[in-house]
Motif scaffolding. Structure first.
Motif, PDB file in Angstrom:
ATOM      1  N   LYS A   1      -5.264 -42.985 -20.267  1.00  0.00           N
ATOM      2  CA  LYS A   1      -4.471 -44.197 -20.071  1.00  0.00           C
ATOM      3  C   LYS A   1      -3.428 -44.340 -21.177  1.00  0.00           C
ATOM      4  O   LYS A   1      -2.278 -44.679 -20.924  1.00  0.00           O
ATOM      5  N   SER A   2      -3.861 -44.094 -22.411  1.00  0.00           N
ATOM      6  CA  SER A   2      -2.992 -44.353 -23.557  1.00  0.00           C
ATOM      7  C   SER A   2      -1.781 -43.430 -23.600  1.00  0.00           C
ATOM      8  O   SER A   2      -0.689 -43.850 -23.978  1.00  0.00           O
TER       9      SER A   2
ATOM     10  N   ARG B   1      -8.818 -52.750 -27.430  1.00  0.00           N
ATOM     11  CA  ARG B   1      -9.975 -53.394 -26.788  1.00  0.00           C
ATOM     12  C   ARG B   1     -10.931 -52.352 -26.208  1.00  0.00           C
ATOM     13  O   ARG B   1     -12.153 -52.453 -26.366  1.00  0.00           O
ATOM     14  N   SER B   2     -10.361 -51.357 -25.511  1.00  0.00           N
ATOM     15  CA  SER B   2     -11.221 -50.312 -24.934  1.00  0.00           C
ATOM     16  C   SER B   2     -11.953 -49.558 -26.037  1.00  0.00           C
ATOM     17  O   SER B   2     -13.143 -49.241 -25.914  1.00  0.00           O
TER      18      SER B   2
ATOM     19  N   SER C   1      -3.686 -50.449 -19.972  1.00  0.00           N
ATOM     20  CA  SER C   1      -4.792 -50.809 -20.861  1.00  0.00           C
ATOM     21  C   SER C   1      -4.817 -52.305 -21.150  1.00  0.00           C
ATOM     22  O   SER C   1      -5.859 -52.923 -21.206  1.00  0.00           O
ATOM     23  N   GLY C   2      -3.634 -52.875 -21.359  1.00  0.00           N
ATOM     24  CA  GLY C   2      -3.585 -54.278 -21.767  1.00  0.00           C
ATOM     25  C   GLY C   2      -3.269 -55.221 -20.632  1.00  0.00           C
ATOM     26  O   GLY C   2      -2.852 -56.348 -20.880  1.00  0.00           O
TER      27      GLY C   2
ATOM     28  N   LEU D   1       1.143 -55.394 -26.196  1.00  0.00           N
ATOM     29  CA  LEU D   1       0.075 -55.544 -25.203  1.00  0.00           C
ATOM     30  C   LEU D   1      -0.600 -54.206 -24.897  1.00  0.00           C
ATOM     31  O   LEU D   1      -1.831 -54.125 -24.798  1.00  0.00           O
ATOM     32  N   ASP D   2       0.196 -53.161 -24.771  1.00  0.00           N
ATOM     33  CA  ASP D   2      -0.377 -51.819 -24.545  1.00  0.00           C
ATOM     34  C   ASP D   2      -1.344 -51.469 -25.678  1.00  0.00           C
ATOM     35  O   ASP D   2      -2.462 -51.001 -25.448  1.00  0.00           O
TER      36      ASP D   2
ATOM     37  N   GLY E   1      -4.460 -53.566 -25.756  1.00  0.00           N
ATOM     38  CA  GLY E   1      -5.323 -53.122 -24.653  1.00  0.00           C
ATOM     39  C   GLY E   1      -6.082 -51.853 -25.026  1.00  0.00           C
ATOM     40  O   GLY E   1      -7.285 -51.719 -24.769  1.00  0.00           O
ATOM     41  N   GLN E   2      -5.379 -50.911 -25.654  1.00  0.00           N
ATOM     42  CA  GLN E   2      -6.045 -49.675 -26.106  1.00  0.00           C
ATOM     43  C   GLN E   2      -7.123 -50.014 -27.138  1.00  0.00           C
ATOM     44  O   GLN E   2      -8.230 -49.468 -27.104  1.00  0.00           O
TER      45      GLN E   2
ATOM     46  N   ALA F   1      -7.791 -42.091 -14.655  1.00  0.00           N
ATOM     47  CA  ALA F   1      -6.798 -43.111 -14.989  1.00  0.00           C
ATOM     48  C   ALA F   1      -5.950 -43.462 -13.771  1.00  0.00           C
ATOM     49  O   ALA F   1      -5.523 -42.581 -13.023  1.00  0.00           O
TER      50      ALA F   1
END
Ligand SMILES: [Zn+2]
Lengths: 180, 257
Positions: free
Chosen positions: B134-135, B58-59, A69-70, B51-52, B55-56, A102
């Motif tokens: 993804k998460s 942001r989505s 994700s990041g 960062l993970d 990122g989550q 994914a």
């Protein structure tokens, strides 16, 4: 943690169907773009490049999917795709990102695994069914000497996709591309 | 000068912002460790987990913007809502404290997020289901990493045990809010979009307890629980965090790298 992780095959439109020369050329150009953090891998090797389409007016759309994700490399990859395609003569280029299905390390090509290993990064463990596949890290072999006598030093490495390991035989530390 | 925004909080927008805010605020907290962790490997681990989460977030913010339909971007939500506009649970805004406290907070949240995102993969909302897929993989690593540290600290020295036991006692009253649902959220559960959080609670408790047992720590009984974050009533810590997070944008609106 017993739920099965469903298999996620590559979408049907990949690799290219048909022989439209413009589209084939755009696909070939897009496939040359590399991951800025692991420059030996192309985005095709990684499974990040998902689709390339060409509209009737000649504009190109490239579809990519993020690894994590990041992942900070995604912005760079999108920019490099635009630059590469513009240099190849495509002046209307659009890069879009999709999240589903994914991304998984199962999409990494055999060629990609070989290149990673030659570069000194242990490729992700082979496909395994179920959530246990994420933690398949117990079978990591040293990319330098091939020994399976290895130990994890750190779960999180220099980028989101890597962990830090060490070989107990040749004593070298190495990066391991985590299962995902 | 840009001004604080007023979000049209439809049930879907509110629901998405709550999850986005949890991820952003916890990600920001973890990023505060950058350059300060007890060792290099842990500095990288905390930054990677941050960062993970960012990122989550942001989505999720991007999707909240689409759901609201007013053309707002992820940055609008992150930088132009004040403290009362934030919808995160109180747990994630609590201060880092020492390393044990940071790890314990991560452990409690990660176990929740792991179950939550796995359940959300079946959401009828395709975008939320995609973000969930993804998460959940990312959170599985947070669960393992934080759990290893909880065991090491709890079953470590008298000093490390005392520190993580104190963190557990202080942070436990913030865990109830993770499972709170209001009427707007229950309607989304009925529509198959949201997850029934009450159904996750026993499993969460069992997963957390298994690790705490191994760490020689006593799982606290559920007593009075802190809440308020989901409706914008926060502890005193969030304002300070936002002051730092939003400082550049409020000084030079629209600044980009
Ligand atoms: Zn070796």
């Amino acid at each position: 943690m017993s739920e099965g992780r469903e298999e996620r095959p590559m979408p049907a439109s990949f690799p290219p169907a048909g022989n439209e020369p413009l589209l084939a050329r755009a696909r070939a150009v897009a496939a040359t773009v590399c991951d800025p953090e692991i420059p030996v891998l192309s985005i095709e090797d990684l499974g990040v490049l998902r689709d390339v389409t060409c509209s009737a007016d000649g504009s190109i759309e490239v579809v990519i999917t993020p690894t994590y994700s990041g992942c900070p490399a995604m912005n760079m990859i999108a920019l490099e795709l635009e630059i590469a395609l513009e240099k190849a003569g495509f002046d209307r280029v659009r890069v879009t990102t999709v999240l589903s299905p994914a991304w998984t390390t199962d999409w990494m090509s055999e060629e990609g695994r070989r290149k990673l290993k030659a570069y000194g990064i242990a490729p992700p463990s082979e496909k395994r069914a179920g959530r246990g596949a994420l933690f398949g890290a117990d079978e990591v072999t040293c990319p330098r000497c091939g020994s399976a006598n290895t130990v994890r030093l750190a779960e999180f490495g220099s980028t989101s996709c890597k962990a830090l390991w060490r070989c107990q035989d040749c004593r070298e530390p190495f990066d391991y591309f985590k299962c995902h | 000068m840009a001004k604080t925004i007023r979000v049209n909080e439809t049930p879907l927008v509110l629901y998405t912002l709550r999850r986005a805010d949890d991820a952003l605020i916890l990600g920001h907290r973890l990023s505060e460790w950058c350059g300060h962790a007890p060792m290099m490997e842990e500095d990288m681990a905390l930054a990677n987990m941050a960062l993970d989460l960012i990122g989550q977030a942001r989505s999720l913010y991007t999707y909240a913007g689409e759901a609201e339909g007013g053309g707002r971007t992820e940055d609008d939500f992150a930088y132009w809502r004040d403290e009362r506009g934030y919808r995160n649970v109180l747990l994630v805004e609590q201060q880092n404290g020492d390393f044990a406290r940071t790890i314990l907070r991560q452990f409690l949240y990660a176990h929740f997020a792991d179950l939550y995102w796995r359940a959300m993969m079946a959401s009828k909302d395709a975008t939320l289901a995609a973000i969930a897929a993804k998460s959940e993989k990312e959170m599985a690593y947070h669960v393992r990493h934080a759990g290893e540290w909880v065991i090491r600290l709890g079953d470590g020295t008298a000093e490390s045990h005392a520190r993580i036991a104190a963190a557990l006692e202080d942070l436990w009253p913030y865990t109830g809010e993770l499972f709170e649902m209001d009427a707007s959220e229950k309607a989304l559960v009925d529509a198959g979009i949201a997850v029934d959080l009450s159904a996750l609670r026993e499993r969460w408790r069992a997963n957390v307890k298994a690790v705490l047992d191994e760490a020689t720590l006593t799982t606290p009984a559920d007593g009075w629980m802190q809440k308020g974050g989901r409706t914008g009533i926060h502890s005193e810590h969030l304002g300070h965090l936002l002051a730092e997070l939003q400082h550049v944008q409020h000084t030079i609106p629209g600044a980009v790298w």
